[in-house]
Write an enzyme that holds these catalytic residues in place. Structure first.
Site, PDB file in Angstrom:
ATOM      1  N   GLY A  86      63.960 -53.644  80.986  1.00 12.39           N
ATOM      2  CA  GLY A  86      63.320 -54.667  80.176  1.00 12.39           C
ATOM      3  C   GLY A  86      63.891 -56.068  80.323  1.00 12.39           C
ATOM      4  O   GLY A  86      63.425 -56.995  79.657  1.00 12.39           O
ATOM      5  N   GLY A 134      63.659 -58.263  82.739  1.00 12.51           N
ATOM      6  CA  GLY A 134      62.652 -59.208  83.232  1.00 12.51           C
ATOM      7  C   GLY A 134      61.643 -59.574  82.162  1.00 12.51           C
ATOM      8  O   GLY A 134      61.260 -60.735  82.020  1.00 12.51           O
ATOM      9  N   ASP A 135      61.236 -58.594  81.387  1.00  3.46           N
ATOM     10  CA  ASP A 135      60.310 -58.856  80.285  1.00  3.46           C
ATOM     11  C   ASP A 135      60.966 -59.756  79.235  1.00  3.46           C
ATOM     12  O   ASP A 135      60.319 -60.648  78.683  1.00  3.46           O
ATOM     13  CB  ASP A 135      59.864 -57.547  79.628  1.00  3.46           C
ATOM     14  CG  ASP A 135      59.018 -56.691  80.555  1.00  3.46           C
ATOM     15  OD1 ASP A 135      58.294 -57.266  81.395  1.00  3.46           O
ATOM     16  OD2 ASP A 135      59.088 -55.456  80.444  1.00  3.46           O
TER      17      ASP A 135
END
Length: 91
Positions: free
Chosen positions: A28, A30-31
């Site tokens: 997660g 990158g998110d």
């Protein structure tokens, strides 16, 4: 990622280094970076501030296990930026 981030806006190209963290899980990240960057963009921040916010959110998210546990609040991300840079973030 560990190499930082690069952004381009209206002909301006800016590359910033990653923040130092002890990584527990990259799920997660990158998110979280995207969410931080977009939160800054929607508030009308500069490209530099958006990248810093994205980097802070992405970096902090890797310090906990799971894709959500380490996601910082706005205040936590700003405090982290101020602690680890000489930027006048948000001033």
């Amino acid at each position: 990622g560990r190499h930082g981030a690069t952004g381009v806006c209206r002909g301006e190209r800016l590359a910033l280094d990653a923040f130092p963290v002890t990584v527990a899980d990259t799920t997660g990240a990158g998110d979280s970076f995207d969410g931080g960057f977009l939160a800054g963009w929607l508030r009308g921040l500069s490209l530099r501030e958006c990248l810093l916010l994205g980097l802070a959110c992405g970096s902090l998210s890797t310090t906990q296990i799971g894709g959500f546990s380490g996601q910082p609040t706005w205040d936590q991300a700003v405090a982290y930026i101020r602690q680890h840079t000489t930027e006048d973030f948000g001033d």
